[in-house]
Design an enzyme around this catalytic site. Structure first.
Site, mmCIF file in Angstrom:
data_model
loop_
_atom_site.group_PDB
_atom_site.id
_atom_site.type_symbol
_atom_site.label_atom_id
_atom_site.label_comp_id
_atom_site.label_asym_id
_atom_site.label_seq_id
_atom_site.Cartn_x
_atom_site.Cartn_y
_atom_site.Cartn_z
ATOM 1 N N ASN A 177 -0.313 7.429 15.703
ATOM 2 C CA ASN A 177 -1.573 6.486 15.409
ATOM 3 C C ASN A 177 -1.906 6.281 16.685
ATOM 4 O OD1 ASN A 177 -1.370 6.371 12.664
ATOM 5 N ND2 ASN A 177 -0.458 4.531 12.475
ATOM 6 N N TYR A 235 0.788 -1.118 0.127
ATOM 7 C CA TYR A 235 0.062 0.145 0.065
ATOM 8 C C TYR A 235 1.052 1.242 0.007
ATOM 9 C CZ TYR A 235 -4.501 -2.594 0.838
ATOM 10 O OH TYR A 235 -5.429 -3.227 0.622
ATOM 11 N N CYS A 264 -2.329 -0.110 11.239
ATOM 12 C CA CYS A 264 -1.553 0.665 11.834
ATOM 13 C C CYS A 264 -2.147 0.980 13.108
ATOM 14 C CB CYS A 264 -2.026 2.304 10.929
ATOM 15 S SG CYS A 264 -1.753 1.736 9.273
ATOM 16 N N ARG A 314 -4.506 8.781 18.076
ATOM 17 C CA ARG A 314 -5.860 8.541 17.239
ATOM 18 C C ARG A 314 -6.543 7.176 18.171
ATOM 19 N NH1 ARG A 314 -8.632 10.473 13.055
ATOM 20 N NH2 ARG A 314 -9.619 8.930 11.751
ATOM 21 N N TYR A 366 -11.819 -2.955 7.650
ATOM 22 C CA TYR A 366 -11.544 -2.608 9.002
ATOM 23 C C TYR A 366 -12.420 -1.140 9.224
ATOM 24 C CZ TYR A 366 -7.843 0.624 7.427
ATOM 25 O OH TYR A 366 -6.958 1.436 6.778
ATOM 26 N N LYS A 367 -12.464 -0.301 7.898
ATOM 27 C CA LYS A 367 -13.044 0.788 8.126
ATOM 28 C C LYS A 367 -13.897 1.117 6.564
ATOM 29 C CE LYS A 367 -9.359 3.826 6.145
ATOM 30 N NZ LYS A 367 -8.785 5.161 6.383
ATOM 31 N N LYS A 382 5.969 8.939 14.285
ATOM 32 C CA LYS A 382 5.152 7.999 13.764
ATOM 33 C C LYS A 382 3.930 7.280 14.708
ATOM 34 C CE LYS A 382 2.934 5.338 11.011
ATOM 35 N NZ LYS A 382 2.088 5.686 9.913
ATOM 36 N N HIS A 386 -17.332 22.261 21.529
ATOM 37 C CA HIS A 386 -16.291 23.083 22.307
ATOM 38 C C HIS A 386 -15.046 23.339 21.429
ATOM 39 C CE1 HIS A 386 -13.081 24.008 25.205
ATOM 40 N NE2 HIS A 386 -13.866 24.151 25.989
HETATM 41 N N1 SAJ Z 1 -11.922 4.472 13.861
HETATM 42 C C1 SAJ Z 1 -13.071 4.572 14.801
HETATM 43 N N2 SAJ Z 1 -13.469 5.804 15.114
HETATM 44 C C2 SAJ Z 1 -12.954 6.807 14.321
HETATM 45 C C3 SAJ Z 1 -11.841 6.723 13.422
HETATM 46 C C4 SAJ Z 1 -11.601 5.574 13.300
HETATM 47 O O1 SAJ Z 1 -13.570 3.639 15.504
HETATM 48 O O2 SAJ Z 1 -13.467 7.983 14.869
HETATM 49 C C5 SAJ Z 1 -11.484 3.119 13.469
HETATM 50 C C6 SAJ Z 1 -11.661 2.689 12.093
HETATM 51 O O3 SAJ Z 1 -12.985 2.203 11.759
HETATM 52 C C7 SAJ Z 1 -10.476 1.815 11.608
HETATM 53 C C8 SAJ Z 1 -9.537 2.337 12.864
HETATM 54 O O4 SAJ Z 1 -9.918 3.200 13.525
HETATM 55 O O5 SAJ Z 1 -11.012 0.317 12.147
HETATM 56 C C9 SAJ Z 1 -8.442 3.032 12.044
HETATM 57 O O6 SAJ Z 1 -8.880 3.824 10.985
HETATM 58 P P1 SAJ Z 1 -8.316 5.297 10.568
HETATM 59 O O7 SAJ Z 1 -8.943 5.923 9.582
HETATM 60 O O8 SAJ Z 1 -8.268 6.050 11.897
HETATM 61 O O9 SAJ Z 1 -6.838 5.089 10.434
HETATM 62 P P2 SAJ Z 1 -5.884 4.051 9.206
HETATM 63 O O10 SAJ Z 1 -5.362 2.997 10.169
HETATM 64 O O11 SAJ Z 1 -6.514 3.937 8.081
HETATM 65 O O12 SAJ Z 1 -4.626 5.040 9.017
HETATM 66 C C10 SAJ Z 1 -3.961 5.627 9.808
HETATM 67 C C11 SAJ Z 1 -3.576 7.396 9.653
HETATM 68 N N3 SAJ Z 1 -3.057 7.687 10.981
HETATM 69 C C12 SAJ Z 1 -3.752 8.935 11.496
HETATM 70 O O13 SAJ Z 1 -4.722 9.240 11.190
HETATM 71 C C13 SAJ Z 1 -2.945 9.260 12.659
HETATM 72 C C14 SAJ Z 1 -2.805 7.334 8.438
HETATM 73 O O14 SAJ Z 1 -2.555 8.727 8.468
HETATM 74 C C15 SAJ Z 1 -1.507 6.393 8.675
HETATM 75 O O15 SAJ Z 1 -0.627 6.781 7.450
HETATM 76 C C16 SAJ Z 1 -1.860 5.102 8.731
HETATM 77 O O16 SAJ Z 1 -2.709 4.884 9.909
HETATM 78 C C17 SAJ Z 1 -0.491 4.188 8.863
HETATM 79 O O17 SAJ Z 1 -0.135 3.522 7.721
HETATM 80 O O18 SAJ Z 1 -0.158 4.271 9.740
#
Ligand code: SAJ
Length: 458
Positions: free
Chosen positions: A241, A10, A291, A244, A352-353, A237, A275
């Site tokens: 993640n 990817y 990730c 988040r 996963y999303k 890095k 807020h």
């Molecule tokens: N999710 C939730 N609630 C939310 C947001 C996400 O439950 O409000 C879940 C999603 O459904 C999913 C998981 O979190 O299962 C991860 O999804 P994501 O969209 O948050 O992140 P990834 O894994 O697709 O991509 C992340 C990103 N990191 C950040 O936003 C900090 C991306 O920028 C990174 O490059 C990527 O990880 C990576 O390769 O590390």
């Protein structure tokens, strides 16, 4: 200048295309012969990335992008191989699977007790990084720049990559060749855009390595390219993640609390987020992908006794599928009491999303396994994953007793009509794990159970 990119997943493959477009001659390397054959035959192994097919075609047609199963001498080597994790220990997950009392007991145990010695639940499997490093060492020569893009535990660039390259070649880092960590930060689904427009953090093993890597990234990145040291870049890095993941864990914990208090967490979060300095993410069936569900463990493995909040957040998120099961079992009991035991469960979404076809660490798949283990017949649908896309949405929903929405694909918003689903299902019961369905579903007469939404009598 010639660039050799090892790992065409990817990150590696889109990077190879973007770097080719910037004017470099590029060799993409992958040990997976299926990927190489597919690419050589004009196919593409990555789907749902806007513009990738076009840029790849252009790069191959112009003759500046080639692919192979072996590296070649180059000026710049980029390692973009996966860092899977080893699953060492299941105690956390299993102990939380049971009930809240056990969960609370486990949460109260100190992290030190839980993660003693080698009992870490996951540790990084660096074998791909090591193999890629050894592979390229054969071709390394004076003046080359080596960049590690793979996500790794802090210290890996210096302790593993630098050590192996120096031992294998006899060359000296910072003098004969240059080495930096440049973590990728792109969001699956929007990779091409983010590869060019995101800021990049570049961690040089020494100052000269940092300067050279910054100059390389500046040749194709339009965001800021910021220099730091390798270990800081590795930690940054993982922090992104982890931030988040912890935020989502908080949202998930709020969801569990809201269920107990009879509150709608999606409404409550939307109010809290008014807020100006609050931004709570969304709760759901768990956190997946390669990730967020993995990277925080790379911090925990190096400092297990200090990373307490991080491991607790992982624990909360990785046990959400069990909570979905608890909600489902409440539904199944009610159906049985009404004389209509659950004979078919329709699961919508496996990835996963939303809007991607990637099921790595997907909580939806975990829920499917848990249901099957309990003997419930499950039919899974996902428009983005071939094996779950053979039945039409209507056929998946037809005669189902419970519909569980696990991944909030936009396509479902467009295609699921309440009255049609109502007529197709054997029992009109919906478990919504993503705050997806609006009030029109309740109005239609569905029994709606929503994760994070408690029932109140007044
Ligand atoms: N999710 C939730 N609630 C939310 C947001 C996400 O439950 O409000 C879940 C999603 O459904 C999913 C998981 O979190 O299962 C991860 O999804 P994501 O969209 O948050 O992140 P990834 O894994 O697709 O991509 C992340 C990103 N990191 C950040 O936003 C900090 C991306 O920028 C990174 O490059 C990527 O990880 C990576 O390769 O590390």
């Amino acid at each position: 200048m010639k660039v050799c990119i090892i790992g065409l997943g990817y990150i590696g493959f889109p990077t190879a295309c973007v770097v080719t477009k910037a004017g470099y001659e590029v060799l993409g390397v992958d040990t997976n012969s299926d990927i190489i054959i597919k690419l050589k035959n004009g196919g593409l192994h990555i789907i749902n990335e806007d513009g990738l097919a076009d840029i790849a075609r252009e790069a191959f047609n112009e003759g500046r992008l080639r692919v192979s199963d072996k590296p070649e001498p180059a000026d710049v080597f980029i390692i973009a191989v996966p860092t899977p994790f080893r699953q060492n220990f299941y105690r956390q997950e299993n102990s939380l699977a049971g009930n809240d009392v056990v969960a609370e007991k486990v949460a109260a145990t100190s992290v030190k007790d839980r993660f003693r010695g080698n009992d870490l639940p996951y540790t990084a499997d660096l074998s791909y990084v090591e193999r890629a490093t050894r592979d390229l060492a054969t071709y390394l020569s004076k003046g080359n720049l080596v960049i590690l893009e793979s996500t790794v535990p802090p210290g890996t660039t210096v302790n593993l990559v630098q050590t192996v390259l120096e031992e294998e070649t006899g060359l000296v880092c910072g003098h004969d060749f240059f080495l930096a960590h440049a973590p990728e930060r792109v969001l699956p689904g929007n990779i091409l855009h983010e590869l060019i427009y995101n800021d990049r953090v570049i961690g040089g093993v020494d100052s000269e390595s940092g300067e050279r890597a910054v100059a390389f990234y500046k040749s194709f990145v339009k965001g800021d390219v910021v220099k730091t040291d390798a270990t800081t870049a590795e930690l940054v890095k993982l922090m992104e993640n982890t931030f988040r993941d912890v935020n989502i864990a908080l949202a998930n914990e709020f969801a569990l609390i809201a269920e107990k208090l009879g509150v709608d967490i999606f409404h409550a979060i939307s109010l809290a987020n008014r807020h100006p300095r609050v931004n709570i993410l969304k709760p759901g069936p768990g956190v997946g992908g390669h990730c967020l569900a993995v990277d925080p463990y790379f911090i925990v493995q190096v400092v297990p006794e200090t990373a307490r909040l991080i491991s607790l957040a992982r624990e909360i998120n990785s046990t959400m599928p069990y909570h979905v099961m608890r909600l489902f079992e409440g539904i199944a009991t009610r159906c049985a009491q009404k004389g209509k035991p659950v004979k078919k469960v329709a699961l919508l979404g496996a990835s996963y999303k939303a809007n991607v076809g990637d099921e790595r660490e997907s909580p939806a798949i975990k829920v499917a396994h848990l249901l099957s283990e309990k003997g419930y017949p499950v039919v899974i649908h996902d428009p983005y994953i071939e094996i779950y896309n053979s039945l039409s949405l209507d056929d998946v929903v037809r005669r189902a007793d419970v519909l569980i929405l696990l991944t909030d694909h936009d396509i479902y918003r467009a295609q699921l009509e309440p009255h049609k689903v109502f007529n197709l299902m054997r029992q009109p019961v919906v478990l919504d794990t993503r705050g997806f369905f609006g009030q029109e579903w309740d109005a239609m007469g569905f029994e709606m159970i929503r994760l994070g939404v408690g029932k109140r009598s007044c």
